[in-house]
Design a protein around this motif. Structure first.
Motif: not given
Length: 231
Positions: A168-183
């Protein structure tokens, strides 16, 4: 055999029909025809937000007891399996728990039933491709990633499938990084439709847990249904 993970679906649905799938000793397997209710309030360009998706619910009922009544409204949770046949998707729930709301023969039954809730999925798997593209238009093209999982299926070899996860594009997830491939990650989200470019089910994340990268596996070579069936 691939490493096995888990996918638990929580859903509420009317029961449109009931079938006897098979009988083993005194245990009766029933197939209930229901649906996955879709939250279509999110405007994501690559997602087809259908109102609902057909769902086959399988449950063991000892000696014909506890079977829901046709046209009743139920709450169910259990192991969620997606199968892709000739580019068509089939959705199955191996129900662990089913509870029926009231009696459909009662007067004004439908009016008394609780409002249908969006179906949610709690799933563990391994991250595939990631997409760090987004726009300034809210909920239009959020960041996303593929989540590959393999689920134990008592009827066949493990069921392998992919879910498209949107952040989601909201304040809760704005600093959440994308997980890396194969993680490996564990996610919880709302089912919002079908991701049209990949023809995979689409989730909007409510929560994500980053697990240890140890023992991560590579799904990149399992691209066809035939390959997915191989142990």
């Amino acid at each position: 055999m691939p490493q096995l993970y888990s996918a638990i679906l929580h859903t509420s649905t009317p029961i449109y029909s009931i079938h006897t799938d098979s009988i083993q000793k005194s245990i009766y397997t029933r197939r209930l025809e229901g649906e996955i209710w879709i939250d279509s309030s999110y405007n994501i360009i690559s997602v087809d937000s259908k109102k609902s998706l057909p769902l086959d619910i399988y449950k063991y009922f000892p000696k014909n007891t506890g079977i829901p009544i046709q046209n009743s409204y139920i709450f169910a949770d259990g192991i969620f399996i997606v199968k892709k046949i000739d580019n068509s998707l089939s959705f199955q729930l191996r129900a662990l728990h089913i509870s029926q709301y009231g009696n459909p023969n009662d007067e004004d039954y439908i009016a008394k039933c609780p409002q249908v809730q969006s179906s949610t999925l709690n799933i563990i798997g391994v991250v595939g491709k990631t997409f760090d593209v987004h726009s300034d238009i809210k909920d239009y093209n959020p960041r996303s990633f593929e989540l590959n999982t393999s689920i134990f299926d008592t009827r066949e070899s493990p069921a392998l499938y992919t879910v498209m996860c949107f952040i989601p594009q909201d304040t809760r997830f704005q600093n959440t990084p994308l997980p890396t491939s194969r993680a490996p990650v564990s996610i919880f989200g709302i089912i919002i439709g079908i991701h049209t470019p990949s023809n995979n089910i689409a989730l909007l994340l409510s929560d994500i847990v980053f697990l240890s990268a140890r023992n991560a596996i590579d799904f990149s070579t399992t691209t066809t249904d035939e390959e997915l069936q191989d142990p």
